[in-house]
Design a protein around this motif. Structure first.
Motif, PDB file in Angstrom:
ATOM      1  N   GLY A  81      -8.647  23.703 -16.477  1.00  0.00           N
ATOM      2  CA  GLY A  81      -9.847  23.943 -16.231  1.00  0.00           C
ATOM      3  C   GLY A  81     -10.375  25.366 -16.776  1.00  0.00           C
ATOM      4  N   LEU A  82     -11.648  24.870 -16.913  1.00  0.00           N
ATOM      5  CA  LEU A  82     -12.426  26.329 -17.848  1.00  0.00           C
ATOM      6  C   LEU A  82     -13.383  27.096 -16.775  1.00  0.00           C
ATOM      7  N   ARG A  83     -13.443  27.978 -16.572  1.00  0.00           N
ATOM      8  CA  ARG A  83     -14.689  29.331 -15.687  1.00  0.00           C
ATOM      9  C   ARG A  83     -14.373  28.550 -14.599  1.00  0.00           C
ATOM     10  N   VAL A  84     -12.760  29.015 -13.527  1.00  0.00           N
ATOM     11  CA  VAL A  84     -13.014  27.816 -12.267  1.00  0.00           C
ATOM     12  C   VAL A  84     -13.045  29.226 -11.593  1.00  0.00           C
ATOM     13  N   ASP A  85     -13.517  28.827 -10.584  1.00  0.00           N
ATOM     14  CA  ASP A  85     -13.600  29.739  -9.159  1.00  0.00           C
ATOM     15  C   ASP A  85     -11.961  29.921  -8.482  1.00  0.00           C
ATOM     16  N   PRO A  86     -11.569  31.825  -9.451  1.00  0.00           N
ATOM     17  CA  PRO A  86      -9.796  31.887  -8.595  1.00  0.00           C
ATOM     18  C   PRO A  86      -9.810  31.534  -6.802  1.00  0.00           C
ATOM     19  N   ASP A  87     -11.038  32.019  -6.258  1.00  0.00           N
ATOM     20  CA  ASP A  87     -10.739  32.528  -4.921  1.00  0.00           C
ATOM     21  C   ASP A  87     -11.395  30.509  -4.167  1.00  0.00           C
ATOM     22  N   ASP A  88     -11.441  29.106  -5.227  1.00  0.00           N
ATOM     23  CA  ASP A  88     -12.419  28.292  -4.079  1.00  0.00           C
ATOM     24  C   ASP A  88     -10.952  27.730  -3.735  1.00  0.00           C
ATOM     25  N   ALA A  89     -11.135  27.509  -2.005  1.00  0.00           N
ATOM     26  CA  ALA A  89     -10.706  26.751  -1.202  1.00  0.00           C
ATOM     27  C   ALA A  89     -10.038  25.870  -1.605  1.00  0.00           C
ATOM     28  N   VAL A  90     -10.835  24.760  -1.910  1.00  0.00           N
ATOM     29  CA  VAL A  90     -10.308  23.324  -2.286  1.00  0.00           C
ATOM     30  C   VAL A  90      -9.180  23.184  -3.779  1.00  0.00           C
ATOM     31  N   LEU A  91      -9.441  24.051  -4.803  1.00  0.00           N
ATOM     32  CA  LEU A  91      -8.712  24.161  -5.836  1.00  0.00           C
ATOM     33  C   LEU A  91      -6.802  24.677  -5.923  1.00  0.00           C
ATOM     34  N   VAL A  92      -7.359  25.677  -4.784  1.00  0.00           N
ATOM     35  CA  VAL A  92      -6.515  26.691  -4.837  1.00  0.00           C
ATOM     36  C   VAL A  92      -4.945  25.716  -3.063  1.00  0.00           C
ATOM     37  N   GLU A  93      -5.362  24.929  -2.259  1.00  0.00           N
ATOM     38  CA  GLU A  93      -5.356  24.353  -1.697  1.00  0.00           C
ATOM     39  C   GLU A  93      -4.366  22.956  -2.509  1.00  0.00           C
ATOM     40  N   GLY A  94      -5.202  22.265  -3.061  1.00  0.00           N
ATOM     41  CA  GLY A  94      -4.633  20.892  -4.401  1.00  0.00           C
ATOM     42  C   GLY A  94      -3.729  21.693  -5.054  1.00  0.00           C
ATOM     43  N   LEU A  95      -4.089  22.112  -5.867  1.00  0.00           N
ATOM     44  CA  LEU A  95      -2.833  23.392  -6.784  1.00  0.00           C
ATOM     45  C   LEU A  95      -1.355  23.472  -5.806  1.00  0.00           C
ATOM     46  N   ARG A  96      -1.718  24.276  -4.738  1.00  0.00           N
ATOM     47  CA  ARG A  96      -0.337  24.620  -3.817  1.00  0.00           C
ATOM     48  C   ARG A  96       0.417  22.938  -4.058  1.00  0.00           C
ATOM     49  N   ASP A  97      -0.395  22.322  -3.204  1.00  0.00           N
ATOM     50  CA  ASP A  97       0.254  20.846  -2.945  1.00  0.00           C
ATOM     51  C   ASP A  97       0.824  20.130  -4.282  1.00  0.00           C
ATOM     52  N   THR A  98       0.678  20.175  -5.345  1.00  0.00           N
ATOM     53  CA  THR A  98       0.781  20.355  -7.040  1.00  0.00           C
ATOM     54  C   THR A  98       1.478  20.468  -6.560  1.00  0.00           C
ATOM     55  N   ARG A  99       1.963  21.752  -6.736  1.00  0.00           N
ATOM     56  CA  ARG A  99       3.359  22.475  -6.781  1.00  0.00           C
ATOM     57  C   ARG A  99       4.812  22.301  -5.789  1.00  0.00           C
ATOM     58  N   SER A 100       4.228  21.715  -4.739  1.00  0.00           N
ATOM     59  CA  SER A 100       4.914  21.623  -3.540  1.00  0.00           C
ATOM     60  C   SER A 100       6.955  20.870  -4.061  1.00  0.00           C
ATOM     61  N   GLY A 101       6.129  19.821  -4.941  1.00  0.00           N
ATOM     62  CA  GLY A 101       6.967  19.268  -5.356  1.00  0.00           C
ATOM     63  C   GLY A 101       9.060  19.957  -6.432  1.00  0.00           C
ATOM     64  N   ARG A 102       8.517  21.372  -6.796  1.00  0.00           N
ATOM     65  CA  ARG A 102       8.619  21.465  -8.109  1.00  0.00           C
ATOM     66  C   ARG A 102      10.061  21.692  -7.564  1.00  0.00           C
ATOM     67  N   GLU A 103      10.597  22.080  -6.054  1.00  0.00           N
ATOM     68  CA  GLU A 103      12.613  22.981  -5.760  1.00  0.00           C
ATOM     69  C   GLU A 103      13.431  21.457  -5.494  1.00  0.00           C
ATOM     70  N   ARG A 104      12.347  20.161  -5.011  1.00  0.00           N
ATOM     71  CA  ARG A 104      13.022  19.662  -4.663  1.00  0.00           C
ATOM     72  C   ARG A 104      13.202  18.952  -6.107  1.00  0.00           C
ATOM     73  N   ARG A 105      12.906  18.826  -7.545  1.00  0.00           N
ATOM     74  CA  ARG A 105      12.733  18.475  -8.600  1.00  0.00           C
ATOM     75  C   ARG A 105      14.271  18.990  -9.137  1.00  0.00           C
ATOM     76  N   ALA A 106      13.129  20.531  -9.329  1.00  0.00           N
ATOM     77  CA  ALA A 106      14.573  20.990  -9.365  1.00  0.00           C
ATOM     78  C   ALA A 106      16.445  20.828  -9.634  1.00  0.00           C
ATOM     79  N   ARG A 107      16.208  20.872  -8.109  1.00  0.00           N
ATOM     80  CA  ARG A 107      17.660  20.731  -7.806  1.00  0.00           C
ATOM     81  C   ARG A 107      17.992  19.721  -7.823  1.00  0.00           C
ATOM     82  N   GLU A 108      17.443  18.570  -8.076  1.00  0.00           N
ATOM     83  CA  GLU A 108      17.608  16.858  -8.803  1.00  0.00           C
ATOM     84  C   GLU A 108      18.312  17.472 -10.272  1.00  0.00           C
ATOM     85  N   MET A 109      17.746  17.821 -10.996  1.00  0.00           N
ATOM     86  CA  MET A 109      17.681  18.343 -12.520  1.00  0.00           C
ATOM     87  C   MET A 109      19.035  18.792 -12.547  1.00  0.00           C
ATOM     88  N   ALA A 110      19.199  19.871 -11.614  1.00  0.00           N
ATOM     89  CA  ALA A 110      21.019  20.525 -11.161  1.00  0.00           C
ATOM     90  C   ALA A 110      21.561  19.854 -11.263  1.00  0.00           C
TER      91      ALA A 110
END
Length: 280
Positions: A81-110
């Motif tokens: 995504g280019l020329r996005v508003d970094p403070d857009d609430a829906v974008l920020v919340e969506g990205l937060r949800d997307t990131r949320s599974g990374r630690e669980r995945r990382a522990r399974e990888m380890a």
């Protein structure tokens, strides 16, 4: 003219899996002759304000961006995504949800790596993480190089962390509709990142491009550090055939890791319309 500008619209900082802080990344880009820079960290916009301020001080145009991880037809696709508003609430919340599974995945990888005789991989990968919410395969790869298991990151991804090898854990990301919707809602333009990396059949690629365009996507990366020169030509033809705007970006992560440095790519083929054609 747009074609005379050195435009780099894809790179990563320590806020995701890059090696440099956002301000240092901007300084390196400017030293390398970049005129227009976009920072596109994975699923995160936290570094954009710092990079924008540094770019202003350097006299370099800055484009706020993001690279969103998407699951499509069982594979991971990246949408820039280019020329996005970094403070857009829906974008920020969506990205937060997307990131949320990374630690669980990382522990399974380890756990998988421990099972083949490589202990403490989670803690070792964390040493290389700038943002703990964004622990990724790249951080595990750096740990495996540091531990001496592999000589470089390329060798890691031949033997570990990929499908069928130890340490591979798939993850369910956002949908294509989510990613394009968040980007457009934040005032941005969406582009398919490095299409040459995806293992789709011609029919699947056609379906991806068609769905992306119907959702309001506009661009495709043609000249990128992830493509070979033959792929520059291949995806230039794709851009022409489907009416995509063409993007260019190094996909730079760090001085020792990236195939192409910031600003080091050849220009877009002359027949294409750059994605930035009406920005300045």
């Amino acid at each position: 003219m747009e074609s005379a500008l050195n435009v780099d619209l894809h790179c990563h900082s320590q806020v995701s899996d890059g090696m440099l802080p956002p301000a240092e990344l901007a300084a390196r880009a400017r030293r390398n002759g970049v005129d227009v820079l976009a920072l596109t960290d994975h699923d995160e916009v936290g570094g954009l304000h710092e990079a924008a301020a540094a770019s202003r001080e350097l006299g370099m145009r800055f484009v706020p961006g993001v690279e969103i991880s998407v699951t499509w037809a069982g594979e991971t696709v990246h949408i820039v995504g280019l020329r996005v508003d970094p403070d857009d609430a829906v974008l920020v919340e969506g990205l937060r949800d997307t990131r949320s599974g990374r630690e669980r995945r990382a522990r399974e990888m380890a756990a998988q790596l421990a099972a083949v005789g490589i202990p403490d991989a989670f803690e070792g990968a964390l040493v290389h993480v700038g943002n703990p919410q964004l622990i990724s395969r790249t951080h595990f790869a750096r740990f495996l190089v540091e531990r001496g298991v592999c000589k470089d990151v390329g060798e890691v991804f031949q033997n570990y962390l990929v499908e069928g090898k130890p340490g591979y854990v798939p993850m369910r990301w956002a949908t294509l509709a989510d990613a394009v919707g968040w980007i457009r809602g934040a005032g941005g333009v969406a582009a398919i990142a490095h299409p040459g990396r995806y293992p789709y059949t011609p029919l699947q690629f056609h379906a991806l491009y068609d769905e992306f365009l119907q959702l309001g996507g506009r661009g495709i990366e043609v000249v990128t550090g992830s493509h070979t020169p033959d792929q520059y030509r291949e995806y230039a033809e794709v851009a022409t055939r489907y009416g995509f705007l063409a993007s260019r970006g190094s996909d730079f992560h760090g001085p020792e890791e990236s195939r192409v440095d910031l600003g080091g790519l050849p220009p877009l083929p002359a027949q294409l319309t750059p994605i930035w054609h009406d920005w300045f």
